[in-house]
Design a protein around this motif. Structure first.
Motif, PDB file in Angstrom:
ATOM      1  N   LEU A 166       0.844  -1.205   0.000  1.00  0.00           N
ATOM      2  CA  LEU A 166       0.000   0.000   0.000  1.00  0.00           C
ATOM      3  C   LEU A 166       0.882   1.259   0.000  1.00  0.00           C
ATOM      4  N   ILE A 167       1.984   1.187   0.741  1.00  0.00           N
ATOM      5  CA  ILE A 167       2.928   2.323   0.744  1.00  0.00           C
ATOM      6  C   ILE A 167       3.461   2.541  -0.671  1.00  0.00           C
ATOM      7  N   PHE A 168       3.714   1.440  -1.373  1.00  0.00           N
ATOM      8  CA  PHE A 168       4.234   1.567  -2.743  1.00  0.00           C
ATOM      9  C   PHE A 168       3.240   2.264  -3.661  1.00  0.00           C
ATOM     10  N   ILE A 169       1.949   1.990  -3.480  1.00  0.00           N
ATOM     11  CA  ILE A 169       0.949   2.691  -4.298  1.00  0.00           C
ATOM     12  C   ILE A 169       1.063   4.194  -4.039  1.00  0.00           C
ATOM     13  N   ALA A 170       1.210   4.528  -2.757  1.00  0.00           N
ATOM     14  CA  ALA A 170       1.322   5.945  -2.397  1.00  0.00           C
ATOM     15  C   ALA A 170       2.601   6.560  -2.976  1.00  0.00           C
ATOM     16  N   VAL A 171       3.719   5.819  -2.864  1.00  0.00           N
ATOM     17  CA  VAL A 171       4.997   6.332  -3.383  1.00  0.00           C
ATOM     18  C   VAL A 171       4.920   6.494  -4.899  1.00  0.00           C
ATOM     19  N   GLY A 172       4.308   5.501  -5.556  1.00  0.00           N
ATOM     20  CA  GLY A 172       4.165   5.573  -7.011  1.00  0.00           C
ATOM     21  C   GLY A 172       3.412   6.823  -7.446  1.00  0.00           C
ATOM     22  N   ALA A 173       2.387   7.171  -6.649  1.00  0.00           N
ATOM     23  CA  ALA A 173       1.595   8.366  -6.984  1.00  0.00           C
ATOM     24  C   ALA A 173       2.401   9.642  -6.770  1.00  0.00           C
ATOM     25  N   MET A 174       3.476   9.549  -5.988  1.00  0.00           N
ATOM     26  CA  MET A 174       4.306  10.739  -5.723  1.00  0.00           C
ATOM     27  C   MET A 174       5.411  10.918  -6.764  1.00  0.00           C
ATOM     28  N   ILE A 175       5.765   9.835  -7.473  1.00  0.00           N
ATOM     29  CA  ILE A 175       6.931   9.892  -8.369  1.00  0.00           C
ATOM     30  C   ILE A 175       6.584  10.543  -9.703  1.00  0.00           C
ATOM     31  N   MET A 229       3.874   0.995  -9.700  1.00  0.00           N
ATOM     32  CA  MET A 229       3.506   1.521 -11.014  1.00  0.00           C
ATOM     33  C   MET A 229       2.007   1.804 -11.115  1.00  0.00           C
ATOM     34  N   PHE A 230       1.204   1.085 -10.335  1.00  0.00           N
ATOM     35  CA  PHE A 230      -0.233   1.387 -10.288  1.00  0.00           C
ATOM     36  C   PHE A 230      -0.434   2.801  -9.735  1.00  0.00           C
ATOM     37  N   GLY A 231       0.282   3.089  -8.654  1.00  0.00           N
ATOM     38  CA  GLY A 231       0.203   4.436  -8.088  1.00  0.00           C
ATOM     39  C   GLY A 231       0.636   5.480  -9.099  1.00  0.00           C
ATOM     40  N   MET A 248       4.997  -4.837 -16.863  1.00  0.00           N
ATOM     41  CA  MET A 248       5.015  -6.041 -17.697  1.00  0.00           C
ATOM     42  C   MET A 248       6.426  -6.606 -17.826  1.00  0.00           C
ATOM     43  N   THR A 249       7.411  -5.704 -18.020  1.00  0.00           N
ATOM     44  CA  THR A 249       8.801  -6.160 -18.155  1.00  0.00           C
ATOM     45  C   THR A 249       9.261  -6.863 -16.878  1.00  0.00           C
ATOM     46  N   ALA A 250       9.020  -6.209 -15.735  1.00  0.00           N
ATOM     47  CA  ALA A 250       9.431  -6.812 -14.464  1.00  0.00           C
ATOM     48  C   ALA A 250       8.718  -8.132 -14.244  1.00  0.00           C
ATOM     49  N   GLY A 251       7.448  -8.182 -14.641  1.00  0.00           N
ATOM     50  CA  GLY A 251       6.672  -9.406 -14.457  1.00  0.00           C
ATOM     51  C   GLY A 251       7.198 -10.554 -15.295  1.00  0.00           C
ATOM     52  N   ILE A 252       7.799 -10.231 -16.435  1.00  0.00           N
ATOM     53  CA  ILE A 252       8.346 -11.289 -17.294  1.00  0.00           C
ATOM     54  C   ILE A 252       9.742 -11.697 -16.801  1.00  0.00           C
ATOM     55  N   ILE A 253      10.560 -10.699 -16.410  1.00  0.00           N
ATOM     56  CA  ILE A 253      11.932 -11.004 -15.967  1.00  0.00           C
ATOM     57  C   ILE A 253      11.926 -11.695 -14.600  1.00  0.00           C
ATOM     58  N   ALA A 254      11.203 -11.129 -13.669  1.00  0.00           N
ATOM     59  CA  ALA A 254      11.162 -11.709 -12.316  1.00  0.00           C
ATOM     60  C   ALA A 254       9.710 -11.666 -11.835  1.00  0.00           C
ATOM     61  N   PRO A 255       8.929 -12.706 -12.171  1.00  0.00           N
ATOM     62  CA  PRO A 255       7.491 -12.686 -11.840  1.00  0.00           C
ATOM     63  C   PRO A 255       7.210 -12.432 -10.355  1.00  0.00           C
ATOM     64  N   ILE A 256       8.133 -12.871  -9.492  1.00  0.00           N
ATOM     65  CA  ILE A 256       7.878 -12.711  -8.060  1.00  0.00           C
ATOM     66  C   ILE A 256       7.888 -11.239  -7.639  1.00  0.00           C
ATOM     67  N   SER A 257       8.468 -10.375  -8.513  1.00  0.00           N
ATOM     68  CA  SER A 257       8.545  -8.956  -8.158  1.00  0.00           C
ATOM     69  C   SER A 257       7.259  -8.197  -8.505  1.00  0.00           C
ATOM     70  N   VAL A 258       6.297  -8.882  -9.112  1.00  0.00           N
ATOM     71  CA  VAL A 258       5.099  -8.177  -9.592  1.00  0.00           C
ATOM     72  C   VAL A 258       4.350  -7.406  -8.497  1.00  0.00           C
ATOM     73  N   PRO A 259       4.151  -7.980  -7.290  1.00  0.00           N
ATOM     74  CA  PRO A 259       3.460  -7.165  -6.274  1.00  0.00           C
ATOM     75  C   PRO A 259       4.185  -5.858  -5.994  1.00  0.00           C
ATOM     76  N   LEU A 260       5.527  -5.918  -5.903  1.00  0.00           N
ATOM     77  CA  LEU A 260       6.311  -4.715  -5.617  1.00  0.00           C
ATOM     78  C   LEU A 260       6.205  -3.696  -6.756  1.00  0.00           C
ATOM     79  N   VAL A 261       6.590  -4.149  -7.940  1.00  0.00           N
ATOM     80  CA  VAL A 261       6.623  -3.247  -9.094  1.00  0.00           C
ATOM     81  C   VAL A 261       5.209  -2.818  -9.463  1.00  0.00           C
TER      82      VAL A 261
END
Lengths: 375, 48
Positions: free
Chosen positions: A82-91, A229-231, A212-225
């Motif tokens: 959830l913090i990442f969504i907030a940070v994404g919205a700030m970037i 990126m959603f934010g 999408m790129t992160a999800g293909i290279i390292a699928p486990i990183s999808v929640p983080l990335v």
């Protein structure tokens, strides 16, 4: 009668030390204003959980409110995301789009993660714990918490405290390392400012392609990335201004509050007061130093291949860490001190937002690679 | 690739950490390099 005074008779010397540590964190937050939004709740949580019988954590088998928050937000990684969504919205990736070369510093400044991971194994930590300690060098609290939750739950408290403490200490950690590795002349290098505006379609497409790129290279990183990126997509879409503001403000503040007190709540004396905690705190500092050095030295290496008029101020390399926008501000302040009127803030912010990308990708790769080697 | 992973599985923690570091750094650089190409390509495309 003993039951009446159980609060007094249950106090141990370890609890007293934890009250001291909680007090120091609160003091740093209030007096020094080091990450007050996090250090204050963490400090208070540390006191709460170490009060006699630890009622706030658990009592007679019934979870207390700190335990409920821990299970609801940390154990399942919800709060960091959830913090990442907030940070994404700030970037704002705009400065990076104007200076795309800066993106490589976001990779070079992740060097500290890996150097510290190697050192941690030399000190006797297993690979998963060493990886979690190294991630402190991501200078990215949510990523550090996310990886520690997956790999080293027992060390979550010291890793979180180290990550957030050193992030707040960036203005003290980075300048001496930079001065040690650069000459005065290098620190005075001017960089041309690119005024061009990036098209909106790029700003909208970028977070989607990164996910999408992160999800293909390292699928486990999808929640983080994906959450970051959603934010960012909410911000850049241009049609969700209220959601973007809510993510940047209410969501960020609320989750930070709950995250802080819950991390503090995981700092029970039994888990926190040991040799490993001290080692983790020291290695966190080492990680930040190596990050800074990695970025600066990479910029110097880059300069060997660039014509004189396009040389990069090597201090920019230090901004490749994820501590946004603090690192960029520190570097601009240093540039101004070296030569009044030398403005490199936009380039520094470009490198700094690249650090955000680099740190979550590094975190994702660590999450993907380590389980291949150890079960 | 499977051979390298198999060797690293039987290696010491430090050797495994070096392996993860090499892979991790290459991965971060390669991924960000891909984003760099995307941004530059988008910039060129938007000029046309």
């Amino acid at each position: 009668m003993q039951d009446v005074f159980i609060g007094f008779t249950s106090i141990t010397w370890k609890m007293l030390i934890m009250y001291g540590i909680g007090g120091i964190l609160i003091w740093l937050a209030i007096k020094k204003q080091y990450e007050p939004m996090l250090l204050l709740p963490i400090g208070f949580g540390a006191i709460l959980v170490n009060l006699p019988l630890a009622i706030a954590w658990e009592h007679e088998g019934v979870p207390g409110f700190l335990r409920v928050l821990y299970d609801a937000g940390i154990a399942n990684e919800l709060f960091p995301l959830l913090i990442f969504i907030a940070v994404g919205a700030m970037i704002d990736f705009g400065p990076l789009f104007r200076n795309p070369l800066m993106i490589f510093f976001g990779a070079a400044a992740q060097f500290g993660i890996f150097a510290t991971m190697i050192i941690a194994t030399l000190l006797g930590f297993d690979l998963k714990t060493a990886a979690s300690i190294g991630i402190i060098g991501a200078a990215d609290g949510p990523t550090a918490i996310y990886v520690a939750t997956k790999f080293a739950k027992d060390y979550l408290a010291p890793i979180s405290v180290a990550a957030y403490s050193y992030m707040s200490l960036v203005p003290l950690i980075q300048p001496p390392v930079i001065r040690l590795l650069t000459t005065k002349e290098e620190r005075r290098i001017h960089m041309p400012l690119h005024e061009k505006q990036s098209p909106q379609w790029l700003r909208v497409l970028f977070p989607i392609l990164v996910t999408m790129t992160a999800g293909i290279i390292a699928p486990i990183s999808v929640p983080l990335v994906g959450s970051l990126m959603f934010g960012n997509l909410i911000r850049e879409s241009g049609v969700l201004e209220r959601l973007s503001q809510t993510a940047q403000n209410e969501l960020a503040y609320l989750v930070t509050l709950l995250l802080g007190i819950t991390i503090g709540g995981s700092m029970s004396a039994e888990k926190f007061l040991n040799k490993d905690t001290i080692l983790i705190l020291v290695m966190g500092l080492v990680a930040f130093i190596f990050d800074t050095a990695g970025g600066v030295l990479f910029a110097k290496l880059f300069n060997l291949f660039l014509p004189r008029e396009r040389k990069i101020n090597p201090m920019i390399g230090a901004c490749g860490i994820s501590a946004f926008p603090m690192s960029a501000r520190v570097i601009q302040k240093m540039a101004n001190e070296e030569e009044r009127g030398n403005i490199i803030l936009m380039q520094a912010i470009g490198a700094n937002v690249s650090g955000q990308l680099g740190s979550i990708i590094a975190g994702g790769l660590v999450l993907a690679l380590v389980p291949l080697l150890v079960k | 690739m499977d051979g390298i992973i198999e060797i690293l599985r039987n290696a010491s923690s430090t050797e495994q950490a070096i392996g993860v570091s090499v892979g991790g750094l290459i991965g971060v650089f390669a991924t960000l390099a891909f984003f760099f190409v995307l941004i530059v390509a988008a910039d060129r495309f938007s000029k046309h």
